[in-house]
Design a protein around this motif. Structure first.
Motif, PDB file in Angstrom:
ATOM      1  N   GLY A 186       0.880  -1.256   0.173  1.00 19.48           N
ATOM      2  CA  GLY A 186      -0.094   0.096  -0.056  1.00 19.48           C
ATOM      3  C   GLY A 186       0.988   1.146  -0.152  1.00 19.48           C
ATOM      4  N   GLY A 187       1.708   1.238   0.953  1.00 23.34           N
ATOM      5  CA  GLY A 187       2.544   2.472   0.911  1.00 23.34           C
ATOM      6  C   GLY A 187       3.609   2.565  -0.066  1.00 23.34           C
ATOM      7  N   THR A 206       1.794   3.991  -2.946  1.00 26.67           N
ATOM      8  CA  THR A 206       1.295   5.600  -2.673  1.00 26.67           C
ATOM      9  C   THR A 206       2.481   6.539  -3.271  1.00 26.67           C
ATOM     10  OG1 THR A 206      -0.219   4.810  -1.073  1.00 26.67           O
ATOM     11  CG2 THR A 206       0.587   7.195  -1.073  1.00 26.67           C
ATOM     12  N   SER A 219       0.166   4.572   6.249  1.00 25.64           N
ATOM     13  CA  SER A 219      -0.259   3.363   5.412  1.00 25.64           C
ATOM     14  C   SER A 219       0.417   2.145   6.469  1.00 25.64           C
ATOM     15  CB  SER A 219       0.105   3.567   4.015  1.00 25.64           C
ATOM     16  OG  SER A 219      -0.257   2.138   3.567  1.00 25.64           O
ATOM     17  N   ASN A 244      -0.816  -0.263   8.285  1.00 29.98           N
ATOM     18  CA  ASN A 244      -1.625  -1.497   8.484  1.00 29.98           C
ATOM     19  C   ASN A 244      -1.928  -1.744   9.896  1.00 29.98           C
ATOM     20  OD1 ASN A 244      -2.983  -3.889   8.205  1.00 29.98           O
ATOM     21  ND2 ASN A 244      -1.082  -5.105   7.587  1.00 29.98           N
ATOM     22  N   VAL A 289     -10.306   4.573   4.074  1.00 24.52           N
ATOM     23  CA  VAL A 289      -9.458   5.808   3.712  1.00 24.52           C
ATOM     24  C   VAL A 289      -9.991   7.067   4.320  1.00 24.52           C
ATOM     25  CG1 VAL A 289      -8.293   6.669   2.179  1.00 24.52           C
ATOM     26  CG2 VAL A 289      -8.777   4.245   1.567  1.00 24.52           C
ATOM     27  N   TYR A 302      -5.187   8.625   6.449  1.00 26.21           N
ATOM     28  CA  TYR A 302      -4.926   7.341   6.945  1.00 26.21           C
ATOM     29  C   TYR A 302      -5.495   6.316   5.991  1.00 26.21           C
ATOM     30  CZ  TYR A 302      -9.681   7.448   8.377  1.00 26.21           C
ATOM     31  OH  TYR A 302     -10.999   7.782   8.322  1.00 26.21           O
ATOM     32  N   VAL A 303      -4.910   4.956   5.993  1.00 26.86           N
ATOM     33  CA  VAL A 303      -5.555   4.141   4.916  1.00 26.86           C
ATOM     34  C   VAL A 303      -5.204   2.584   5.767  1.00 26.86           C
ATOM     35  CG1 VAL A 303      -3.406   3.909   3.316  1.00 26.86           C
ATOM     36  CG2 VAL A 303      -5.410   2.957   2.687  1.00 26.86           C
ATOM     37  N   ASN A 304      -6.499   1.959   5.670  1.00 26.03           N
ATOM     38  CA  ASN A 304      -6.152   0.501   6.021  1.00 26.03           C
ATOM     39  C   ASN A 304      -6.785  -0.436   5.052  1.00 26.03           C
ATOM     40  OD1 ASN A 304      -6.217  -2.219   7.227  1.00 26.03           O
ATOM     41  ND2 ASN A 304      -5.827  -1.322   9.036  1.00 26.03           N
ATOM     42  N   ALA A 314      -4.850  -3.016  -1.194  1.00 27.89           N
ATOM     43  CA  ALA A 314      -3.975  -2.016  -0.766  1.00 27.89           C
ATOM     44  C   ALA A 314      -3.137  -1.273  -1.672  1.00 27.89           C
ATOM     45  CB  ALA A 314      -2.911  -2.924   0.402  1.00 27.89           C
ATOM     46  N   GLY A 340      -3.623   2.449  -2.674  1.00 27.90           N
ATOM     47  CA  GLY A 340      -2.400   3.317  -2.498  1.00 27.90           C
ATOM     48  C   GLY A 340      -2.147   4.085  -3.855  1.00 27.90           C
TER      49      GLY A 340
END
Ligand SMILES: Cc1cc2nc3c(=O)[nH]c(=O)nc-3n(C[C@H](O)[C@H](O)[C@H](O)COP(=O)(O)OP(=O)(O)OC[C@H]3O[C@@H](n4cnc5c(N)ncnc54)[C@H](O)[C@@H]3O)c2cc1C
Length: 437
Positions: free
Chosen positions: A43-44, A47, A235, A237, A359, A368-370, A380, A384
């Protein structure tokens, strides 16, 4: 029933691939960027990559090595799984259920395109995934859920196990044609290479200890230095709750275990009835997953989840849980009872209250995102990418919009220790009552 007889290798991180020997340097002193991303999982990484591709100046801070969290440890299913029970989602998220299905499907196709785009060899096989019942009652239930997903547009069919070339112990259920299986270790490190080749500034060994938003810019505090940025994406988790700025109850961490067998000769898999080799997940409250690998082994995961007793540290898998996974393998594949487990590992998953990706913004500067939830490998990465575009002033994609939270507030989750134990017990009772062999 056999216990663990052969010596097994237990890993505190992943059994899929070796850890890189060369790590990127940690943050030192004071540094300043336009954007910073905390957490270098798929995910990160996506992004940060997207921000850099859009010409933005971005730093990516990772506690350990990029990709070395859940991303390198998972079962490797690239799946269109949406979230929890489709009947519940269709009822409580009626206004966006179709959107959630569309997001899940698009995420899989996006990830498939990534492998070519970044030249990542991750042993991907486009097999589809079977959500299978192992008891008659599960079969009835899965057919109802499957119809809800099919009506909402997912590319799936209701199937009988015999027609799909899977062992008799798997009765059939819902076969999702999209997606497949990959080696997540190779995928995560392939993405890491892509990030290292890009214009992203990477800091490994750089755990962010605190996020300070002063209303103008944001400071990320690490042990040996600080990064200041105009905008930050969190990001990280399962570790999200370790940062005090993260909304309360946004996610609960659970530990999931995986085992890998020794090599299984292909003719033995055919004899077991698994002629199609289609990867499977069971329809238990806490699923079991069974897949083959390109190295001739089988990987089996989950069946039991654990909650942390304190800090979220990496640790060796619990012997009892490993033995329980082996027991499951021997029950579902009785003709392979002489095949020994060879490896075990596990990882942390962040579970959101509705088991859906989330998100949102904590402030105009901190997002923030999970997207994990145990089925977020595709989502993810996909989210991202769209977060990268959103922060580059390209507007909000409809698939990002569907999981966007207007307010950073969360209801209590459903994951707590007695509930996990009860779910395991309920699954074993279902197994016993529904025994077909
Ligand atoms: C055993 C197991 C099996 C799974 N099977 C599947 C599957 O088959 N299919 C599927 O779709 N999903 C599966 N998942 C879930 C999947 O792995 C995740 O959805 C996906 O990897 C999430 O990616 P991420 O980038 O959000 O998180 P992660 O990969 O966990 O990345 C988060 C990163 O943040 C870093 N970090 C944390 N805190 C900080 C901090 N304070 N400062 C800096 N860095 C920080 C961590 O070190 C980590 O590298 C499984 C997970 C596990 C553990």
């Amino acid at each position: 029933m056999k216990n663990l007889t052969a010596p097994m290798q237990f890993f505190p991180d992943t059994g899929w691939i070796d850890r890189p020997s060369q790590l990127e340097a940690a943050v030192e002193g004071e540094q300043s960027f336009d954007f910073a991303v905390v957490g270098g999982g798929v995910g990160g990484m996506l992004t940060a990559l997207r921000l850099a591709e859009n010409g933005r100046q971005v730093a990516l801070l990772e506690s350990d090595v990029l990709g070395w969290g859940a991303s390198a440890r998972n079962a490797g299913y690239l799946t269109t799984a949406v979230g929890s029970d489709p009947a519940i989602l269709a009822k409580f998220y009626a206004d966006r259920f179709r959107g959630l299905v569309r997001l899940a499907d698009a995420a899989v196709h996006f990830s498939e395109d990534l492998f070519g785009h970044y030249s990542i060899d991750c042993d991907y096989e486009q097999t589809g995934v079977l959500g299978s019942a192992v008891t008659a009652s599960q079969l009835k239930q899965v057919k109802t859920s499957a119809q809800i997903l099919i009506d909402a547009g997912i590319d799936s069919e209701i199937v009988d196990g015999h027609d799909l070339g899977v062992p008799d112990t798997f009765l059939g259920g819902v076969y999702a044609r999209a997606g497949g299986i990959l080696n997540p270790g190779k995928y995560a490190l392939g993405l890491r290479d892509a990030v290292l080749r890009s214009d992203v500034t990477v800091f490994e060994q750089s755990q962010v200890l605190d996020v300070q938003d002063d209303g103008d810019s944001v400071t990320l505090v690490t042990r040996r230095g600080r990064v200041q940025a105009k905008k930050v994406v969190l990001s990280n988790n399962a570790h999200a709750r370790e940062l005090s700025i993260v909304p309360r109850r946004m996610s609960n961490p659970v530990w999931t275990t995986a085992i890998e067998t020794e090599q299984v000769p292909p003719e033995r898999l055919d004899e077991a009835g698994w002629t199609s080799r289609i990867p499977m997940v069971t329809m238990h409250m806490v699923m079991e997953s069974y897949r083959t690998t390109t190295r001739g082994t089988m990987v089996i995961t989950t069946r039991q989840l654990q909650m942390p007793r304190g800090k979220l540290t990496d640790h060796l898998p619990d012997q009892t849980i490993v033995a329980d996974l082996v027991r499951a393998f021997r029950t579902r594949f009785p003709t392979l009872s002489d095949i020994e487990p060879a490896k075990a590992w596990g990882g942390w998953i962040g579970m959101t209250p509705a088991i859906l990706s989330v998100v949102g913004e904590i402030s105009p500067r901190v997002l923030y995102v999970n997207a994990c939830n145990g089925h977020g490998l595709a989502q993810a990465a996909y989210l991202g990418h769209h977060i990268g575009d959103y922060l580059s002033d390209k507007g909000m994609h409809e698939d990002l919009q569907v999981v966007w939270r207007p307010k950073p507030r969360f209801a209590p989750g459903v994951v707590y220790p007695p509930m996990l134990r009860l779910a395991w017990l309920a699954d074993r009772i279902t197994d016993r009552l529904g025994q077909v062999h």
